[in-house]
Design an enzyme around this catalytic site. Structure first.
Site, PDB file in Angstrom:
ATOM      1  N   GLY A  14       0.828  -1.213   0.000  1.00 16.06           N
ATOM      2  CA  GLY A  14       0.000   0.000   0.000  1.00 16.06           C
ATOM      3  C   GLY A  14       0.860   1.260   0.000  1.00 16.06           C
ATOM      4  NE  ARG A  75      -2.137  -4.525  -1.104  1.00 13.11           N
ATOM      5  CZ  ARG A  75      -1.712  -3.829  -0.046  1.00 13.11           C
ATOM      6  NH1 ARG A  75      -0.608  -4.162   0.548  1.00 13.11           N
ATOM      7  NH2 ARG A  75      -2.407  -2.797   0.404  1.00 13.11           N
ATOM      8  CG  ASP A 106       3.591  -7.548   8.188  1.00  8.94           C
ATOM      9  OD1 ASP A 106       4.671  -7.668   8.759  1.00  8.94           O
ATOM     10  OD2 ASP A 106       2.627  -8.334   8.319  1.00  8.94           O
ATOM     11  CB  THR A 129       2.787   0.551   6.419  1.00  9.81           C
ATOM     12  OG1 THR A 129       1.419   0.305   6.806  1.00  9.81           O
ATOM     13  CG2 THR A 129       3.653   0.290   7.629  1.00  9.81           C
ATOM     14  CG  ASP A 131      -1.703  -0.511   8.165  1.00 14.63           C
ATOM     15  OD1 ASP A 131      -2.484   0.397   7.831  1.00 14.63           O
ATOM     16  OD2 ASP A 131      -1.634  -1.597   7.556  1.00 14.63           O
ATOM     17  CG  ASP A 133       1.244  -3.102  10.623  1.00 10.05           C
ATOM     18  OD1 ASP A 133       2.074  -2.442   9.975  1.00 10.05           O
ATOM     19  OD2 ASP A 133       0.497  -3.950  10.084  1.00 10.05           O
ATOM     20  NE  ARG A 175      -2.302  -5.049   5.515  1.00  8.13           N
ATOM     21  CZ  ARG A 175      -2.710  -5.397   4.306  1.00  8.13           C
ATOM     22  NH1 ARG A 175      -3.365  -6.500   4.131  1.00  8.13           N
ATOM     23  NH2 ARG A 175      -2.440  -4.639   3.262  1.00  8.13           N
TER      24      ARG A 175
HETATM   25  O1  F6P Z   1      -1.474  -1.643   4.776  1.00  4.31           O
HETATM   26  C1  F6P Z   1      -2.031  -0.443   4.420  1.00  4.31           C
HETATM   27  C2  F6P Z   1      -3.502  -0.571   4.179  1.00  4.31           C
HETATM   28  O2  F6P Z   1      -4.019   0.696   3.861  1.00  4.31           O
HETATM   29  C3  F6P Z   1      -4.302  -1.224   5.316  1.00  4.31           C
HETATM   30  O3  F6P Z   1      -4.581  -0.329   6.364  1.00  4.31           O
HETATM   31  C4  F6P Z   1      -5.499  -1.726   4.585  1.00  4.31           C
HETATM   32  O4  F6P Z   1      -6.059  -2.829   5.252  1.00  4.31           O
HETATM   33  C5  F6P Z   1      -4.956  -2.143   3.258  1.00  4.31           C
HETATM   34  O5  F6P Z   1      -3.754  -1.425   3.062  1.00  4.31           O
HETATM   35  C6  F6P Z   1      -5.862  -1.883   2.072  1.00  4.31           C
HETATM   36  O6  F6P Z   1      -5.252  -2.367   0.939  1.00  4.31           O
HETATM   37  P1  F6P Z   1      -5.762  -2.115  -0.555  1.00  4.31           P
HETATM   38  O7  F6P Z   1      -5.511  -0.671  -0.887  1.00  4.31           O
HETATM   39  O8  F6P Z   1      -4.947  -3.026  -1.385  1.00  4.31           O
HETATM   40  O9  F6P Z   1      -7.203  -2.429  -0.547  1.00  4.31           O
END
Ligand code: F6P
Length: 326
Positions: A14, A75, A106, A129, A131, A133, A175
């Site tokens: 992300g 990804r 992560d 990130t 998050d 985390d 997440r």
């Molecule tokens: O890891 C960053 C994040 O924004 C999370 O908070 C969220 O769960 C996820 O990515 C969403 O991913 P995507 O943009 O691929 O839907």
């Protein structure tokens, strides 16, 4: 110093505000140290497709203030397989890239760790990130900007909440981590935060209802961390609506607005310091480490710890929120 002449840089997973500031810092620090830099596009995918461009100082001009990532991100499923990583290694050899800087969360650092071990390839990671985390760093690139975005959004929703005397459940990203929800709640003066870290210990919704949502107030705002464990804001709202129909409940899911926008000063400075540190680390022959920040000092955190260990939530903050919302 390890025999490193050319460094590849990529962003993965992300996007997070401040990634561009990190790309700029890595590129300029490398050039300052007379190293070559190559920008790899679309995360690990770029290592499979060969979308790689030499980066000079002007490639990273005028980007420190931009959200997203100029290198694009993805990804990459193929990189999870040995065949994909083999192609990636061959690309790195062809491009004469001797080391990688990977900016991501992560999943991206997990990929980096596997690849670094498999091919004994020097990789340094930067925690990118929203998050927050990742273990071993007080904060991650993008987290502060996302917190500010959440705070501004909640400030706006509060107008409707108080005018209509409503109960709002506002879902934030993370997440399965509650950092954004908890600190976002404190920053925006919300009544409570529902976070996965303590969900199995206490039924936070039950507690809130027991203590009286509104107390002396006639509206309430509760931040809910996205998570399958808690059921998210929709799950909360459905439960309240069923059990306590007297409440006028609404749900707002903030979504990807949290990932966008110009990075805050904190994120720009963090990304700049971490980007410089990534090159220093490679020149010191460090590998398989993530750059972290602890008590305002740069630290090197082995990938194994950053990814595998769970970053604990500061439980004092739960108390702060509880006291301040009385
Ligand atoms: O890891 C960053 C994040 O924004 C999370 O908070 C969220 O769960 C996820 O990515 C969403 O991913 P995507 O943009 O691929 O839907």
């Amino acid at each position: 110093m390890a025999n490193i002449k050319c460094i590849g840089i990529l962003t993965s997973g992300g996007d997070a505000p401040g990634m561009n500031a990190a790309i700029r810092a890595v590129t300029r620090t490398a050039i300052y140290n007379e190293l070559e830099v190559k920008g790899i596009f679309r995360g690990y995918k770029g290592l499979l497709t060969g979308e790689i461009v030499p980066f000079k100082t002007n490639n990273v001009s005028n980007i420190i203030q931009q959200g997203g990532t100029i290198l694009k991100t993805a990804r990459c499923i193929e990189f999870r397989e040995p065949e994909g990583r083999k192609i990636a290694y061959e690309t790195l050899q062809k491009e004469e890239i001797d080391a990688l800087v990977v900016i991501g969360g992560d999943g991206s650092l997990t990929g980096a760790r596997i690849f670094a071990q498999e091919y004994e390839f020097p990789i340094v990671g930067l925690p990118g990130t929203i998050d927050n985390d990742l273990y071993g760093t007080d904060t991650t690139i993008g987290y502060d900007t996302a917190l500010n975005t959440i705070m501004e959004a909640v400030d706006k929703i509060r107008d409707t909440a108080s005018s209509h005397e409503r109960l709002f459940f506002i879902e934030v990203m993370g997440r399965d981590a509650g950092f954004l929800a908890l600190n976002g709640a404190i920053a925006s003066g919300a009544e409570a935060a529902i976070i996965p870290e303590i969900w199995t210990e206490v039924d936070q919704l039950e507690e809130l209802i027991k203590n009286g949502f509104r107390k002396s107030k006639n509206s309430s705002i509760v931040l809910v961390a996205e998570s399958e464990i808690t059921g998210g804001a929709m799950g909360m709202a459905e439960r309240v609506q069923k059990e306590y129909p007297q409440y006028d409940v609404r749900v707002t899911i903030l979504g990807h607005i949290q990932r966008g926008g110009s990075p805050t000063a904190c994120d720009r400075i963090l990304a700049s310091r971490m980007g410089e540190a990534a090159i220093d680390a490679l020149m010191e022959d460090q590998r398989n480490v993530m750059i972290g920040i602890q008590n305002d000092s740069i630290v090197y955190v082995p990938f194994s710890k950053a990814i595998k260990k769970e970053k604990p939530i500061n439980r004092d903050l739960l108390n702060t929120l509880r006291i301040l919302s009385t």
